[in-house]
Design an enzyme around this catalytic site. Structure first.
Site, PDB file in Angstrom:
ATOM      1  N   GLY A  70      51.288  36.682  36.593  1.00 38.92           N
ATOM      2  CA  GLY A  70      51.466  37.613  36.322  1.00 38.92           C
ATOM      3  C   GLY A  70      53.278  38.842  36.846  1.00 38.92           C
ATOM      4  O   GLY A  70      53.975  39.156  35.968  1.00 38.92           O
ATOM      5  N   SER A  71      53.627  37.822  38.022  1.00 39.01           N
ATOM      6  CA  SER A  71      55.204  38.270  37.895  1.00 39.01           C
ATOM      7  C   SER A  71      56.064  37.571  36.840  1.00 39.01           C
ATOM      8  O   SER A  71      57.300  38.704  36.776  1.00 39.01           O
ATOM      9  CB  SER A  71      55.287  37.714  39.408  1.00 39.01           C
ATOM     10  OG  SER A  71      55.170  37.968  40.254  1.00 39.01           O
ATOM     11  N   ASN A 150      46.956  47.285  41.900  1.00 35.35           N
ATOM     12  CA  ASN A 150      46.408  46.451  42.959  1.00 35.35           C
ATOM     13  C   ASN A 150      45.858  46.633  44.721  1.00 35.35           C
ATOM     14  O   ASN A 150      44.979  45.991  44.974  1.00 35.35           O
ATOM     15  CB  ASN A 150      47.610  44.808  42.874  1.00 35.35           C
ATOM     16  CG  ASN A 150      48.712  45.793  43.303  1.00 35.35           C
ATOM     17  OD1 ASN A 150      49.317  46.258  42.684  1.00 35.35           O
ATOM     18  ND2 ASN A 150      49.361  45.754  44.270  1.00 35.35           N
ATOM     19  N   SER A 198      46.933  37.271  34.596  1.00 33.91           N
ATOM     20  CA  SER A 198      47.580  36.055  35.945  1.00 33.91           C
ATOM     21  C   SER A 198      46.259  35.698  35.566  1.00 33.91           C
ATOM     22  O   SER A 198      45.415  36.621  36.132  1.00 33.91           O
ATOM     23  CB  SER A 198      48.004  36.611  36.966  1.00 33.91           C
ATOM     24  OG  SER A 198      47.820  35.012  37.582  1.00 33.91           O
ATOM     25  N   ALA A 199      45.887  33.988  36.344  1.00 33.86           N
ATOM     26  CA  ALA A 199      44.768  33.613  35.870  1.00 33.86           C
ATOM     27  C   ALA A 199      43.806  33.513  36.977  1.00 33.86           C
ATOM     28  O   ALA A 199      42.975  33.354  37.620  1.00 33.86           O
ATOM     29  CB  ALA A 199      44.899  31.845  35.241  1.00 33.86           C
ATOM     30  N   HIS A 200      45.115  33.765  38.384  1.00 31.83           N
ATOM     31  CA  HIS A 200      44.090  33.366  39.538  1.00 31.83           C
ATOM     32  C   HIS A 200      43.543  34.671  40.093  1.00 31.83           C
ATOM     33  O   HIS A 200      43.254  34.553  41.051  1.00 31.83           O
ATOM     34  CB  HIS A 200      45.368  32.888  40.207  1.00 31.83           C
ATOM     35  CG  HIS A 200      46.145  33.659  41.433  1.00 31.83           C
ATOM     36  ND1 HIS A 200      46.127  33.833  42.705  1.00 31.83           N
ATOM     37  CD2 HIS A 200      47.237  34.308  40.566  1.00 31.83           C
ATOM     38  CE1 HIS A 200      47.250  35.218  42.628  1.00 31.83           C
ATOM     39  NE2 HIS A 200      47.723  35.085  41.371  1.00 31.83           N
ATOM     40  N   CYS A 324      52.354  41.120  49.447  1.00 29.93           N
ATOM     41  CA  CYS A 324      53.305  40.250  49.340  1.00 29.93           C
ATOM     42  C   CYS A 324      53.623  41.749  50.694  1.00 29.93           C
ATOM     43  O   CYS A 324      54.904  41.427  51.011  1.00 29.93           O
ATOM     44  CB  CYS A 324      54.160  41.209  47.624  1.00 29.93           C
ATOM     45  SG  CYS A 324      52.262  40.634  46.999  1.00 29.93           S
TER      46      CYS A 324
HETATM   47  C1  LIG Z   1      49.215  39.312  41.306  1.00 29.43           C
HETATM   48  C2  LIG Z   1      49.530  40.518  40.406  1.00 29.43           C
HETATM   49  C3  LIG Z   1      50.475  40.471  39.733  1.00 29.43           C
HETATM   50  C4  LIG Z   1      50.934  39.073  39.942  1.00 29.43           C
HETATM   51  O1  LIG Z   1      50.670  38.127  39.543  1.00 29.43           O
HETATM   52  P1  LIG Z   1      51.161  36.038  40.071  1.00 29.43           P
HETATM   53  O2  LIG Z   1      50.121  35.696  38.708  1.00 29.43           O
HETATM   54  O3  LIG Z   1      50.672  36.632  41.063  1.00 29.43           O
HETATM   55  O4  LIG Z   1      52.466  36.139  39.487  1.00 29.43           O
HETATM   56  C5  LIG Z   1      51.305  41.598  39.415  1.00 29.43           C
HETATM   57  N1  LIG Z   1      50.968  42.176  39.325  1.00 29.43           N
HETATM   58  C6  LIG Z   1      49.679  42.750  39.393  1.00 29.43           C
HETATM   59  C7  LIG Z   1      49.208  44.038  39.771  1.00 29.43           C
HETATM   60  C8  LIG Z   1      48.734  41.576  40.522  1.00 29.43           C
HETATM   61  O5  LIG Z   1      47.961  42.772  40.970  1.00 29.43           O
END
Ligand SMILES: *Cc1c(COP(=O)(O)O)cnc(C)c1O
Length: 391
Positions: A70-71, A150, A198-200, A324
């Site tokens: 996601g980042s 989030n 993001s997958a996780h 974070c």
């Molecule tokens: C977790 C998260 C991200 C980052 O995703 P990663 O795969 O951990 O880099 C970005 N945006 C939001 C809203 C998230 O919750």
């Protein structure tokens, strides 16, 4: 009892997802760019995963680009759009409650000569459409507003934002990491240009994600090198991760309604139980326009960190602020944007649910939490003063 209530930080990999990934870690180790059979097998697997992810967005496979999470998707969308459009304009609009992957990227661009408007939010965490319209300028090139937050789970009026962006011919990016697997995002009806996922966060592996890039949207590359991802994202592909992501995305969207119903019931039970049984408590975020798995509450006269440690001792995994920011002592920028005092922001607890959670687990939390809150308050001088005042 062990209760995991931190699904917004990350989720466990589903067994079916792991099964799908294993062959690509053990047997099919070829490089997908290679012309021999070891590589071809991988190329096929990647095509399947791309189809699976594209389907969840009602998009074309060629609109899906795999990334390292996601980042990276957020960084790519924003920096890539800024670089591609800088001769047209240098103004970007975002919100004050974005994930750091968006916020810090925008702050970085400010140092490079871009101007960024950080839209404020109301006390429920929602931006104002009027503010958005007022902030538009002839040189605005990008609007980046997250789909759902989030930390507090608040859902933004994404349809309206997308319509305004389209009307004004401005690119619209949304960080949909927290919504993916909770709501259907249909790119045929929602005029969004870029979506980060993001997958996780959806029962897939860590370190893999995607950027949906609407056909015809031109942005610059973030990672330069080989010709992978149709020359847009260099680097030998994380095959196992991508395969796992495809499987996880497909599974999440097969059971969307049942999943959301289950989560909503548990969430409401948990939310009500806390707010009704623990005094001097505030719900953070909007009551209805909210992710089905998010509860975020602030307890007066308490430090979130001490609450987390006490909960951990009885087997409950939660978070305070976001993963974070916890670890640092700065209060969450999201909670401060709602207008919370530093004390209330520090006294926040985020409980995020997932498909493994049961009613029994929630009952256990509702039984454990009130005495923990009471014990911590009894140690607080402020709480003593408040009680004195009430007498
Ligand atoms: C977790 C998260 C991200 C980052 O995703 P990663 O795969 O951990 O880099 C970005 N945006 C939001 C809203 C998230 O919750």
């Amino acid at each position: 009892m062990n209760v995991y209530l931190d699904y917004s930080a990350t989720t466990p990999v589903k067994p079916e997802v792991l099964d799908a990934m294993m062959p690509y870690l053990k047997d099919f180790y070829g490089n997908p760019s290679s012309l021999h059979s070891y590589g071809r097998e991988n190329k096929k697997a990647m095509d399947t995963a791309r189809d699976q992810v594209a389907k969840t967005f009602n998009a074309k496979p060629e609109e899906i680009f795999f990334t390292g999470g996601g980042s990276e998707s957020d960084n790519w969308a924003i920096k890539g759009a800024a670089a591609a459009l800088k001769t047209k304009g240098r103004h970007i609009i975002t919100s004050s409650i974005e994930h750091h992957a968006v916020l810090h990227t925008c702050q970085h661009l400010e140092k490079e000569g871009f101007e960024v408007t950080y839209l404020p939010v109301d006390d429920q965490g929602i931006i104002s459409i009027e503010d958005l319209k007022d902030s538009l300028r002839p040189d605005t090139i990008l609007i980046s507003i997250m789909y759902a937050n989030n930390e507090i789970g608040t859902i933004q009026p994404v349809e309206e934002i997308a319509a305004i962006a389209k009307e004004n011919k401005i690119l619209f990016h949304t960080d949909a990491v927290q919504v993916y697997g909770h709501f259907q995002i249909d790119t045929q009806t929602l005029p969004v240009d870029m979506i980060s996922v993001s997958a996780h966060k959806l029962y897939g592996p860590k370190g893999v994600g995607a950027l949906y890039l609407r056909k015809g949207t031109k942005i610059h590359n973030l990672i330069h090198g080989g010709g992978q991802e149709r020359k847009k994202r260099a680097g030998t592909e994380n095959i196992a991760g991508i395969v796992g992501f495809g499987k996880a995305a497909e599974m999440a969207h097969e059971n969307l309604d049942a999943h959301v119903k289950h989560l909503t019931e548990l969430r409401d039970h948990l939310m009500q139980g806390i707010l009704e049984n623990i005094p001097n408590t505030r719900l953070n975020g909007h009551r209805e326009k909210r992710l089905p798995n998010n509860v975020n509450v602030s307890f007066e006269f308490i430090e979130g960190e001490s609450m987390l440690l006490s909960l951990d001792m009885v087997g409950i995994a939660a978070s305070s602020g976001s993963a974070c920011t916890s670890g640092s002592l700065d209060p969450s920028h999201v909670l401060l944007s709602l207008g919370l005092s530093h004390e209330m922001a520090h006294g926040s607890l985020r409980l995020t649910l997932g498909d493994q959670n049961t009613k029994e687990e929630i009952d256990y939390v509702l039984e454990q939490l009130p005495p923990i809150v009471q014990r911590l308050r009894d140690m607080s001088p402020l709480y003593e003063t408040m009680k004195e005042g009430a007498r």
